[in-house]
Design an enzyme around this catalytic site. Structure first.
Site, PDB file in Angstrom:
ATOM      1  N   TYR A 318     -24.858 -31.624 -33.521  1.00 27.43           N
ATOM      2  CA  TYR A 318     -23.927 -31.101 -34.666  1.00 27.43           C
ATOM      3  C   TYR A 318     -22.403 -31.498 -34.629  1.00 27.43           C
ATOM      4  CZ  TYR A 318     -20.782 -27.035 -35.938  1.00 27.43           C
ATOM      5  OH  TYR A 318     -19.748 -26.277 -36.714  1.00 27.43           O
ATOM      6  N   CYS A 319     -21.866 -31.631 -35.859  1.00 27.07           N
ATOM      7  CA  CYS A 319     -20.440 -32.386 -35.919  1.00 27.07           C
ATOM      8  C   CYS A 319     -20.538 -33.472 -35.252  1.00 27.07           C
ATOM      9  CB  CYS A 319     -19.505 -31.276 -35.555  1.00 27.07           C
ATOM     10  SG  CYS A 319     -17.685 -31.887 -35.948  1.00 27.07           S
ATOM     11  N   LEU A 320     -19.430 -33.655 -34.407  1.00 26.05           N
ATOM     12  CA  LEU A 320     -19.261 -35.186 -33.737  1.00 26.05           C
ATOM     13  C   LEU A 320     -20.463 -35.344 -32.852  1.00 26.05           C
ATOM     14  CD1 LEU A 320     -15.775 -35.047 -32.222  1.00 26.05           C
ATOM     15  CD2 LEU A 320     -16.660 -35.962 -34.423  1.00 26.05           C
ATOM     16  N   LEU A 346     -26.210 -32.002 -38.042  1.00 25.21           N
ATOM     17  CA  LEU A 346     -26.002 -30.763 -38.701  1.00 25.21           C
ATOM     18  C   LEU A 346     -24.440 -31.020 -39.161  1.00 25.21           C
ATOM     19  CD1 LEU A 346     -27.468 -27.971 -36.492  1.00 25.21           C
ATOM     20  CD2 LEU A 346     -28.283 -29.046 -38.630  1.00 25.21           C
TER      21      LEU A 346
END
Length: 587
Positions: A318-320, A346
């Site tokens: 997710y993200c980073l 994501l």
């Protein structure tokens, strides 16, 4: 003779760093030179653009005429709340905006105020765009700075020019303003004393949030690995590893019981592991991206292999965390490491050539100031990161709250996602500098220049199936930027686009109202579709994208078997403590 160890270059560098760090403390970590240079670039090029000047003059004249015509068409009414047979609420202004959608804004004089404001906003938007010769980054900074000023000067922000506030003030004889002053004092006191918001008492980690049962089976200097207790009698043999972002606490994916992605995955019959990153301090200042790979992702992957006895793993970032997963997957493809069965990204970027609004805060001048400050304290504080996000959405996150709490005198509300958003974390100086420079500034990953273990990796070496999610109103990872994974990898890619933003779009559990998404799969033999063409072609579906993802995982998983044991002490993975562990509580 005593050897002279004085290094003049090092001393001069240190002087520069300390001086720039002192500047950063007085400018909220912003580079004043970058703002000044942007203004000079914009103003000088506007000064030598007579065509643009004439365009702006014509726009101002046209707006003035339109404002006068609208004033003639509208009829004067009294104070809001007092009926008048002269009132005409059906005359739409030439410019409309959702911020002024309330019917009260169509009554005089508020209709004139809001139209004048929107015209001013429109004029400045034109004045800070499409000027020949201006560096695009400088133009964006000037445009953002002007918008911040306009947001502050909106007629909604003042008692006398906001009809809703004015009406409530008259009805309550100013009691709302008294409550607002008390709210302001309470918040200022909390800020000064470091006291948390009392409403957070209803959203405590381990009590209302992050309550999915599990055990910490690995802890090192950088992370804890949580293995969750299965909720089904049989599970798919292939476990799921979740890699969250480290700029916030991991439990956005394990909020309340009803909207916990981790709990829903367990109910789908998966063995789930999740990384909980340490909140780094001065001791971790020299940890970089390689440490997050080796001590984070690969340490977790090794543990899962030993605990479950399974070679193949579904990895979700997710993200980073998704960016880190992409780097790891590229390195694994290069090194012929076949332990990934699938990869889910994501709201995660792999190409940073168009990173969205965060790019406003990322350039050489800004990074020099930020790095100087981080060198002094060893990390980037959560408050510094949160400040950047507030500026990007100041109208929603600052001024709307100001109106509600300070002018209308209403109590602020709190939910689990908002509580999580207050739980900020720090980032090690070395890692954050590498992340900003190598990924955001130089785009090394998409250009196959990013090194892992001293050798560059390429996303073209990823061959596992990919499920990639973008969110429609994401200002952190814009979906068109996320979509670029299509021309960086030759894998089979299923791309889904959900409504809402970076956080609310991901936390979109089945049954949540007003949720929809689009989805389209592409095999590695299909021709490339641009994002706009994809948007027109993708299948529109009502509901949560989670069900689509669960189906995608099921199609790539084996038949269920008995769950694996919790931990494996014989292999060095004892049960250390109950979930959510101890790192999540670090402040």
């Amino acid at each position: 003779m005593v050897k002279n160890t004085y290094d003049p270059q090092t001393a001069m560098d240190q002087l520069d760093q300390r001086f720039q760090a002192s500047i950063a403390r007085g400018t909220l970590s912003m580079s004043p030179l970058q703002g000044f240079l942007s203004y000079i670039d914009w103003s000088r090029h506007l000064a030598i653009s007579p065509g643009k000047q004439l365009e702006l003059i014509n726009l101002a004249i046209g707006q003035g005429l339109a404002l006068a015509q609208y004033a003639q068409r509208t009829q004067t009414v009294g104070i809001p709340g007092t009926p008048s047979h002269h009132t005409n609420l059906n005359i739409e202004p030439p410019i409309t905006d959702r911020r002024f959608s309330d019917q009260k804004w169509k009554t005089w004089p508020f209709n004139m105020m809001q139209l004048s404001y929107l015209m001013t906003e429109q004029w400045w938007k034109e004045a800070t765009s499409d000027i020949r010769g201006v560096t695009p980054h400088h133009m964006d900074i000037v445009s953002m700075s002007v918008q911040q000023i306009l947001n502050a000067l909106s007629p909604k922000n003042f008692v006398a020019s906001n009809p809703e506030v004015l009406q409530k003030t008259l009805e309550e004889q100013g009691a709302n303003l008294v409550r607002g002053a008390m709210n302001a004092w309470q918040q200022a006191l909390q800020q000064y004393t470091g006291t948390p918001d009392p409403k957070l008492e209803n959203f405590k980690v381990g009590q209302q949030l992050a309550t999915t049962p599990g055990k910490v089976v690995l802890r090192n200097q950088l992370m804890e690995l949580i293995q969750y207790t299965p909720t089904t009698k049989k599970v798919h043999p292939e476990p799921v590893l979740i890699i969250p972002a480290w700029i916030m606490k991991y439990y956005i994916l394990d909020l309340s019981a009803h909207n916990s992605m981790i709990r829903h995955l367990l109910d789908q019959g998966y063995t789930v592991f999740c990384i909980s990153w340490k909140n780094p301090g001065v001791e971790e200042r020299h940890m970089g991206m390689d440490d997050y790979l080796s001590m984070g992702f690969f340490a977790a992957l090794d543990a899962i292999n030993h605990i479950t006895g399974q070679h193949k793993v579904h990895a979700t970032g997710y993200c980073l965390g998704g960016t880190l997963l992409s780097i790891a997957a590229a390195a694994m493809g290069r090194d012929k490491d076949d332990r990934l069965l699938s990869m889910t990204l994501l709201a995660a970027q792999t190409d940073f050539s168009e990173p969205g609004e965060l790019s406003l805060f990322i350039d050489n001048s800004q990074l020099a100031i930020l790095e100087a400050e981080m060198a002094d304290i060893g990390y980037l504080t959560g408050e510094q990161m949160a400040g950047a996000f507030l500026l990007l959405r100041s109208d929603l996150l600052i001024w709307s709250r100001y109106i509600k709490e300070f002018l209308l005198g209403e109590e602020s509300t709190m939910n689990d996602l908002m509580a999580w958003n207050t739980d900020t974390t720090r980032m090690p100086a070395k890692m954050h500098s590498q992340y900003l420079r190598r990924l955001f500034l130089h785009d090394d990953l998409s250009e196959s220049r990013y090194p892992v273990n001293g050798r560059p990796v390429s996303l073209t070496d990823i061959h596992v199936p990919i499920f990639c999610l973008g969110t429609e109103t994401d200002h952190i990872a814009p979906w068109r930027s996320v979509y670029k994974i299509h021309h960086l990898c030759s894998s089979d890619i299923t791309f889904a686009l959900t409504n809402k933003g970076h956080n609310a779009g991901v936390v979109s559990e089945p049954g949540h109202k007003n949720r929809h998404f689009r989805v389209l799969a592409r095999s590695n033999n299909d021709p490339y579709l641009g994002p706009d063409e994809w948007f027109k072609t993708a299948q529109f579906q009502e509901g949560s994208w989670w069900n689509c993802w669960f189906k995608w995982l099921n199609e790539r998983s084996s038949e269920p078997v008995s769950p694996p044991p919790m931990g494996n002490p014989d292999k060095g993975y004892p049960l250390l403590c109950d979930a959510p562990g101890i790192y999540v509580f670090e402040k």
